[in-house]
Design an enzyme around this catalytic site. Structure first.
Site, PDB file in Angstrom:
ATOM      1  N   GLY A  46       0.780  -1.237   0.000  1.00 46.55           N
ATOM      2  CA  GLY A  46       0.000   0.000   0.000  1.00 46.55           C
ATOM      3  C   GLY A  46       0.811   1.287   0.000  1.00 46.55           C
ATOM      4  N   ASP A 105      -5.473   2.232  10.225  1.00 42.03           N
ATOM      5  CA  ASP A 105      -6.897   1.931  10.310  1.00 42.03           C
ATOM      6  C   ASP A 105      -7.203   1.408  11.721  1.00 42.03           C
ATOM      7  OD1 ASP A 105      -9.508   1.332   9.609  1.00 42.03           O
ATOM      8  OD2 ASP A 105      -9.037  -0.260   8.230  1.00 42.03           O
ATOM      9  N   ARG A 167      -4.770   0.315  -7.073  1.00 38.52           N
ATOM     10  CA  ARG A 167      -3.575   0.922  -6.480  1.00 38.52           C
ATOM     11  C   ARG A 167      -2.995   1.985  -7.398  1.00 38.52           C
ATOM     12  NH1 ARG A 167      -2.085  -2.406  -2.034  1.00 38.52           N
ATOM     13  NH2 ARG A 167      -2.392  -4.624  -2.332  1.00 38.52           N
TER      14      ARG A 167
HETATM   15  C1  PRP Z   1      -3.344  -2.280   4.805  1.00 43.91           C
HETATM   16  C2  PRP Z   1      -2.516  -1.014   4.961  1.00 43.91           C
HETATM   17  C3  PRP Z   1      -1.921  -1.171   6.334  1.00 43.91           C
HETATM   18  C4  PRP Z   1      -2.989  -1.910   7.085  1.00 43.91           C
HETATM   19  C5  PRP Z   1      -3.740  -0.943   7.942  1.00 43.91           C
HETATM   20  O1  PRP Z   1      -2.500  -3.297   4.381  1.00 43.91           O
HETATM   21  O2  PRP Z   1      -1.523  -0.934   3.976  1.00 43.91           O
HETATM   22  O3  PRP Z   1      -0.744  -1.946   6.294  1.00 43.91           O
HETATM   23  O4  PRP Z   1      -3.836  -2.515   6.119  1.00 43.91           O
HETATM   24  O5  PRP Z   1      -4.758  -1.585   8.631  1.00 43.91           O
HETATM   25  P1  PRP Z   1      -4.827  -1.724  10.198  1.00 43.91           P
HETATM   26  O6  PRP Z   1      -4.472  -0.407  10.804  1.00 43.91           O
HETATM   27  O7  PRP Z   1      -6.270  -2.082  10.409  1.00 43.91           O
HETATM   28  O8  PRP Z   1      -3.912  -2.819  10.631  1.00 43.91           O
HETATM   29  P2  PRP Z   1      -2.962  -4.668   3.702  1.00 43.91           P
HETATM   30  O9  PRP Z   1      -2.815  -5.773   4.695  1.00 43.91           O
HETATM   31  O10 PRP Z   1      -4.311  -4.478   3.064  1.00 43.91           O
HETATM   32  O11 PRP Z   1      -1.846  -4.899   2.597  1.00 43.91           O
HETATM   33  P3  PRP Z   1      -1.399  -3.973   1.356  1.00 43.91           P
HETATM   34  O12 PRP Z   1      -0.581  -2.830   1.923  1.00 43.91           O
HETATM   35  O13 PRP Z   1      -0.595  -4.881   0.506  1.00 43.91           O
HETATM   36  O14 PRP Z   1      -2.657  -3.484   0.669  1.00 43.91           O
END
Ligand code: PRP
Length: 182
Positions: A46, A105, A167
């Site tokens: 991300g 998040d 993305r």
């Molecule tokens: C998403 C984002 C953060 C995480 C945040 O990653 O990039 O790493 O979720 O969420 P949280 O605060 O609820 O833990 P994801 O696991 O979707 O992977 P990505 O970055 O590859 O999309």
């Protein structure tokens, strides 16, 4: 299949706004770490766009590394279980570390990563997140640098995905509910 941008309900943060804010964050980091040699860790996937743009606004000696951590399945709702899929290569003992994320998040991912990296005895760890969704927080964690505070909507683009797509949108948008309720 529809064109990608037809799935966007609205643009939440434009390319210009992102650019302006990333510049400010880079300037702030440059001032805060003046004279230091920092390690900037990107949490993939991300943060890829934010990392690439932010680094070019930072004017202190910097080493970069990447980490892959996953807490989400392919759906909309977090499972909450954090998994380390790829660790950093650089040693960080005694170093000043900045973790770069796309979104804070529930906070479970960054809480896990921060604890994980603290075990290597860095001098400091700061968190720099492009987006912060404080309404959804479950873990006791806050960012030191925040690009934008966003409401609890399904945000995509500039690195953020839905089911690995979107993305490559150059802005932060809100996904049409029809896309994920189909
Ligand atoms: C998403 C984002 C953060 C995480 C945040 O990653 O990039 O790493 O979720 O969420 P949280 O605060 O609820 O833990 P994801 O696991 O979707 O992977 P990505 O970055 O590859 O999309």
């Amino acid at each position: 299949m529809s064109e990608m941008r037809e799935d966007v309900l609205k643009v939440l943060i434009s390319e210009e706004e992102i650019k302006r804010r990333v510049k400010e964050l880079g300037k702030q980091i440059t001032e805060d770490f003046a004279g230091k040699d920092i390690v900037v860790v990107s949490v993939l996937k991300g943060s890829v766009m934010f990392m690439a743009d932010l680094l070019r606004e930072i004017d202190v000696h910097t080493e970069i590394d990447f980490m892959v951590c996953s807490s989400y399945g392919s759906g909309v709702v977090s499972t909450g279980a954090v998994k380390m899929l790829k660790d950093i290569f650089l040693p960080i003992e005694g170093r000043d570390v900045i973790i770069v994320e796309d979104i804070l998040d529930t906070g479970k991912t960054l809480h896990y990563i921060k604890d994980y990296l603290w075990a290597r005895k860095p001098n400091s760890i700061q968190i720099c997140t492009l987006l912060d969704k404080p309404e959804r927080r479950q873990a006791d964690i806050n960012a030191d640098y925040i690009g934008f505070v966003v409401p609890d909507e399904f945000v995509i683009g500039y690195g953020l995905d839905y089911d690995e797509h979107y993305r490559n949108l150059p802005y932060i948008g809100v996904l049409k509910p029809s896309v994920y309720s189909e």
